[in-house]
Design an enzyme around this catalytic site. Structure first.
Site, mmCIF file in Angstrom:
data_model
loop_
_atom_site.group_PDB
_atom_site.id
_atom_site.type_symbol
_atom_site.label_atom_id
_atom_site.label_comp_id
_atom_site.label_asym_id
_atom_site.label_seq_id
_atom_site.Cartn_x
_atom_site.Cartn_y
_atom_site.Cartn_z
ATOM 1 C CG MET A 1 29.282 -8.050 9.060
ATOM 2 S SD MET A 1 31.001 -7.790 9.525
ATOM 3 C CE MET A 1 30.858 -6.188 10.264
ATOM 4 C CD GLU A 2 23.549 -14.920 11.847
ATOM 5 O OE1 GLU A 2 24.610 -15.506 11.587
ATOM 6 O OE2 GLU A 2 22.611 -15.441 12.473
ATOM 7 C CD GLN B 1 23.262 -10.231 3.173
ATOM 8 O OE1 GLN B 1 23.473 -10.774 4.250
ATOM 9 N NE2 GLN B 1 24.240 -9.802 2.380
ATOM 10 C CB CYS C 1 26.310 -17.047 4.625
ATOM 11 S SG CYS C 1 26.330 -17.671 6.309
ATOM 12 C CG ASN D 1 33.627 -7.214 1.942
ATOM 13 O OD1 ASN D 1 33.417 -8.414 2.080
ATOM 14 N ND2 ASN D 1 33.715 -6.394 2.976
ATOM 15 N N GLY D 2 36.761 -6.862 1.958
ATOM 16 C CA GLY D 2 37.692 -7.797 2.573
ATOM 17 C C GLY D 2 38.966 -7.128 3.043
ATOM 18 N N GLY E 1 33.706 -4.272 6.545
ATOM 19 C CA GLY E 1 33.142 -5.287 7.433
ATOM 20 C C GLY E 1 33.670 -5.085 8.836
ATOM 21 N NE ARG E 2 36.719 -9.591 9.425
ATOM 22 C CZ ARG E 2 37.728 -10.370 9.064
ATOM 23 N NH1 ARG E 2 38.161 -11.284 9.907
ATOM 24 N NH2 ARG E 2 38.286 -10.244 7.863
HETATM 25 C C1 LIG Z 1 30.407 -12.232 12.515
HETATM 26 C C2 LIG Z 1 30.238 -11.983 11.053
HETATM 27 C C3 LIG Z 1 28.976 -11.996 10.512
HETATM 28 C C4 LIG Z 1 28.786 -11.755 9.139
HETATM 29 N N1 LIG Z 1 27.518 -11.735 8.635
HETATM 30 C C5 LIG Z 1 27.321 -11.400 7.338
HETATM 31 C C6 LIG Z 1 25.997 -11.268 6.805
HETATM 32 O O1 LIG Z 1 24.979 -11.473 7.497
HETATM 33 N N2 LIG Z 1 25.873 -10.921 5.502
HETATM 34 C C7 LIG Z 1 26.965 -10.688 4.706
HETATM 35 O O2 LIG Z 1 26.805 -10.369 3.525
HETATM 36 N N3 LIG Z 1 28.212 -10.805 5.172
HETATM 37 C C8 LIG Z 1 28.414 -11.154 6.474
HETATM 38 N N4 LIG Z 1 29.681 -11.249 6.958
HETATM 39 C C9 LIG Z 1 30.819 -11.017 6.051
HETATM 40 C C10 LIG Z 1 31.242 -9.549 6.054
HETATM 41 O O3 LIG Z 1 30.197 -8.742 5.566
HETATM 42 C C11 LIG Z 1 32.466 -9.334 5.166
HETATM 43 O O4 LIG Z 1 32.143 -9.743 3.858
HETATM 44 C C12 LIG Z 1 33.677 -10.123 5.632
HETATM 45 O O5 LIG Z 1 33.852 -10.054 7.021
HETATM 46 C C13 LIG Z 1 34.955 -9.614 4.930
HETATM 47 O O6 LIG Z 1 35.113 -8.238 5.131
HETATM 48 P P1 LIG Z 1 36.113 -7.695 6.300
HETATM 49 O O7 LIG Z 1 37.435 -8.394 6.079
HETATM 50 O O8 LIG Z 1 36.137 -6.215 6.049
HETATM 51 O O9 LIG Z 1 35.499 -8.091 7.593
HETATM 52 C C14 LIG Z 1 29.897 -11.513 8.294
HETATM 53 C C15 LIG Z 1 31.184 -11.510 8.865
HETATM 54 C C16 LIG Z 1 31.361 -11.731 10.212
HETATM 55 C C17 LIG Z 1 32.771 -11.721 10.769
#
Ligand SMILES: Cc1cc2nc3c(=O)[nH]c(=O)nc-3n(C[C@H](O)[C@H](O)[C@H](O)COP(=O)(O)O)c2cc1C
Length: 312
Positions: free
Chosen positions: A1-2, A61, A91, A192-193, A216-217
């Site tokens: 996650m960026e 990625q 993104c 995911n999500g 993710g988070r």
């Molecule tokens: C701060 C932030 C940065 C993220 N950067 C990326 C990224 O670089 N590549 C990617 O595939 N997903 C990125 N995501 C998305 C997450 O990988 C994930 O798909 C999204 O947050 C949903 O999953 P979650 O509800 O478990 O967080 C980012 C999400 C957040 C909040």
């Protein structure tokens, strides 16, 4: 996650166990090959056989739409030791989308196909190519076409963030749509999500019809979540144990990143932790205005006797 799951957090989270692989922050590809140092900066694990310190493989990625540049940068990632190449079609950033990268491509399944195909053709057949998509840009009308395009382009698996770009990160994630995608393609679909707990994992898994998920988070707020999912352990680590991880994280960033980023990075993580650990709220109030790393150090690094014996 960026800007969030960087090498330091990846190291800490994977050390808790339970992960098959992790993905790097995205490497932004415009229209030319990038030098090795860009890959090493975003994914320092490439200097450690492409694995985190605890041995979890990392997949670089890429984000972009320029076919030749995506192909050549995929080759570089592979040559530097990435465990596969993942392509970002999720993104939501306006800046990224304005330059035709990330989720904007979900409006053109043909573009997804061409990007995946270009990357696939650039790599040896045994190198994993995966893609990450959302359910759509404004709506889900092209969802199945996009999934089929990723498969036709030659991806071995895809991760689907169960929201459209328009839905941002707002709950709920629409896990039921993942089941529709799964029945439309042959390749594995990773859900995911909004997986924040072991119970969420089981609900998502039942609805989406897959055991494979990407955290993710949830992984940021609960570093032990993957291990607990695997052992069906619903008891989350308490604050004392998490506080020790925070000290480790602080020590790691103090030695591994430029001083000007130290306080910001630790605040960012504590900001996430306070969503799930009430005592982190008190800590957050203490640190949120601190700019000086030495002042932060006084607070983050308490003497060991402040930490309960059970957590040492
Ligand atoms: C701060 C932030 C940065 C993220 N950067 C990326 C990224 O670089 N590549 C990617 O595939 N997903 C990125 N995501 C998305 C997450 O990988 C994930 O798909 C999204 O947050 C949903 O999953 P979650 O509800 O478990 O967080 C980012 C999400 C957040 C909040």
């Amino acid at each position: 996650m960026e800007g969030l799951a960087d090498v330091h957090l990846r190291r800490l989270i994977t050390a808790q166990g339970g992960y098959d692989w992790v993905v790097s922050e995205f490497v932004r590809v415009v229209d030319r090959p990038l030098p090795d140092h860009v890959f090493h900066t975003i994914c320092p694990e490439l200097l450690n056989a492409g694995k985190t310190a605890s041995g979890t493989p990392v997949r670089v990625q890429l984000l972009g739409n320029h076919l030749e540049a995506m192909a050549s940068n995929a080759r570089t990632a592979a040559a530097l030791g990435s465990h596969g190449v993942d392509i970002n079609f999720g993104c939501p950033s306006k800046t990224v989308n304005r330059s035709q990268g990330g989720a904007i491509l979900l409006r053109e399944p043909e573009s997804l196909f061409r990007v995946v195909e270009a990357v696939r053709n650039a790599l040896p057949a045994d190198m994993t190519v995966s893609a990450k998509m959302r359910l759509g840009f404004d709506d889900t009308r092209l969802m199945l076409d996009n999934a089929a395009a990723i498969e036709a382009g030659g991806a071995c698996e895809m991760t689907v963030h169960a929201r459209t770009r328009a839905q941002g990160y707002a709950p709920p994630a629409h896990w039921d749509e993942l089941a529709r995608i799964r029945s439309h393609v042959q390749i594995p679909v990773i859900a995911n999500g909004d997986i924040w707990s072991v119970a969420d994992y089981h609900r998502c898994s039942a609805i989406a019809g897959t055991q494979d998920v990407m955290l993710g988070r949830g992984a940021v707020r609960h570093p032990d979540l993957a291990r607990r999912i695997r052992s069906d352990d619903h008891a989350t680590a308490d604050w004392a144990a998490t506080r020790l991880l925070l000290m480790e994280f602080w020590a790691d960033i103090r030695t591994g990143m430029p001083r000007k980023h130290h306080t910001g990075r630790v605040k960012q993580w504590v900001n996430h932790l306070r969503q799930v650990h009430p005592p982190a709220e008190t800590l957050w109030r203490e640190i949120r205005t601190i700019q000086c790393p030495d002042a932060m150090d006084q607070i983050i690094r308490p003497s060991l006797h402040d930490v309960p014996k059970s957590a040492r």
